[in-house]
Scaffold this motif. Structure first.
Motif, PDB file in Angstrom:
ATOM      1  N   THR A   1       0.791  -1.225   0.000  1.00  0.00           N
ATOM      2  CA  THR A   1       0.000   0.000   0.000  1.00  0.00           C
ATOM      3  C   THR A   1       0.826   1.280   0.000  1.00  0.00           C
ATOM      4  OG1 THR A   1      -0.183  -0.231   2.419  1.00  0.00           O
ATOM      5  CG2 THR A   1      -2.032  -1.010   1.117  1.00  0.00           C
TER       6      THR A   1
ATOM      7  N   ALA B   1      -6.126  -3.077  -1.557  1.00  0.00           N
ATOM      8  CA  ALA B   1      -4.987  -3.759  -2.179  1.00  0.00           C
ATOM      9  C   ALA B   1      -5.295  -5.238  -2.391  1.00  0.00           C
ATOM     10  CB  ALA B   1      -3.742  -3.591  -1.314  1.00  0.00           C
TER      11      ALA B   1
ATOM     12  N   SER C   1      -7.734   4.544  -3.408  1.00  0.00           N
ATOM     13  CA  SER C   1      -6.299   4.672  -3.113  1.00  0.00           C
ATOM     14  C   SER C   1      -5.392   4.232  -4.247  1.00  0.00           C
ATOM     15  CB  SER C   1      -5.946   3.863  -1.864  1.00  0.00           C
ATOM     16  OG  SER C   1      -6.663   4.331  -0.732  1.00  0.00           O
TER      17      SER C   1
ATOM     18  N   ARG D   1      -6.955   0.857   2.950  1.00  0.00           N
ATOM     19  CA  ARG D   1      -6.024   0.685   1.829  1.00  0.00           C
ATOM     20  C   ARG D   1      -5.621  -0.782   1.679  1.00  0.00           C
ATOM     21  NH1 ARG D   1      -2.162   5.640   0.863  1.00  0.00           N
ATOM     22  NH2 ARG D   1      -3.413   7.373   1.611  1.00  0.00           N
TER      23      ARG D   1
END
Length: 323
Positions: free
Chosen positions: A67, A122, A145, A118
């Protein structure tokens, strides 16, 4: 712990562990060591490639953070490559990150809820990339993000690596049960771990799955040496963070953590990490976690006495454990 040993030594220890009855390797993903005196921080994917060649068991990063330092697509590529080299052996451990490793790229360091959000985005991107690549089609992602243009992984195993999410929080554990293939956490009081496993099981049911069939992975730090005194010296010198009763996710420098480590005393390890020369004490602690429902436990002896520890535990601890 790649913070403690040069990469060639880490590979040799993984091979020695297998000779003594251990069945897999979990490697940390540091950019910096926790303390300056630990002295190392090698690249986990390079080391795991060598570990795979030197061993036959499972292997994975425990855990990596896709991330900040690395975009999720890059982590997915590294994981797919390792899984292609060692089919059926590699798993991908993912966490929300700690500043000491992730702030180095100069990005804003957010609060925990943002980091967790995040992390789950991901995971969504990586799963999408794995699935599309196996199917032979390009995929793209545009989220809060992360962005990824249309692409696929051109080196991809027939079966995607399992994704395990690392957490110590029950809310995140439930969400992990819904979207991940397994759970990773660290040792702690039985009551807290029971709640964590229960929430993970709740999340698995929410997703139409049975948590009993999903890996429940534990990282267990310990300090064994030939005497109790030496075991305590090793704990204080090498792994004082086990005695720290505060979060360290926002600490950015090994030198800052070194100052905090000076406050740790022997009594601070009580209830947090077994520090003992008695193999029976360590076996009882491992068995406690097996009895709670963990089916895979990765042990980290905090001292530099790795070969002696592996020999003793392979001979006196592992054979006495009950699944």
């Amino acid at each position: 712990m790649l913070e403690q040993f040069p990469p060639s030594d880490a590979v040799a220890f993984a091979a020695a562990a297998e000779r003594h009855g251990f069945s897999g390797t979990m490697a940390t993903d540091p950019f910096q060591p926790w303390l300056p005196r630990l002295g190392q921080a090698s690249h986990v994917w390079s080391v795991l490639g060598a570990v795979g060649a030197a061993t036959r068991g499972d292997l994975g990063p425990g855990v990596t953070t896709p991330t900040f330092r690395m975009h999720p697509a890059v982590v997915a590529q590294a994981s797919a490559t390792l899984a292609s080299m060692y089919p059926g052996r590699h798993w991908l451990g993912i966490g929300s990150g700690e500043a000491i490793n992730e702030h180095v790229v100069g990005a804003y360091w957010p609060e925990p809820p943002d980091r967790i959000a995040r992390m789950f985005e991901a995971v969504e991107l990586i799963k999408k990339l794995f699935a599309g690549s196996i199917a032979g089609r390009d995929v793209r992602h545009a989220g809060p993000s992360f962005k990824m243009e249309s692409t696929r992984l051109w080196t991809m195993p027939k079966t995607a690596p399992e994704i395990y999410i690392a957490t110590a929080g029950p809310v995140t554990a439930r969400r992990a049960g819904r979207v991940a293939d397994g759970l990773i956490t660290q040792s702690g009081p039985s009551e807290r771990l029971e709640v964590l496993l229960a929430r993970f099981a709740d999340g698995a049911r929410d997703g139409g799955r049975d948590a009993a069939t999903m890996p429940r992975v534990l990282q267990l730090h310990l300090s064994w040496a030939e005497t109790d005194e030496e075991a305590m010296r090793n704990a204080l010198a090498e792994w004082p963070i086990a005695g720290m009763r505060f979060g360290r996710g926002d600490i950015r420098s090994p030198f800052e953590l070194e100052q905090l480590a000076r406050t740790v005393r022997p009594e601070d390890f009580a209830g947090r990490m077994v520090v003992s020369a008695d193999p029976d004490q360590h076996r009882a602690e491992i068995q406690r976690h097996l009895d709670l429902g963990f089916d895979r436990i990765y042990l980290h002896n905090v001292g530099r006495n790795q070969l002696e520890w592996l020999e003793v535990f392979g001979r006196e601890v592992l054979p006495g454990l009950r699944p």
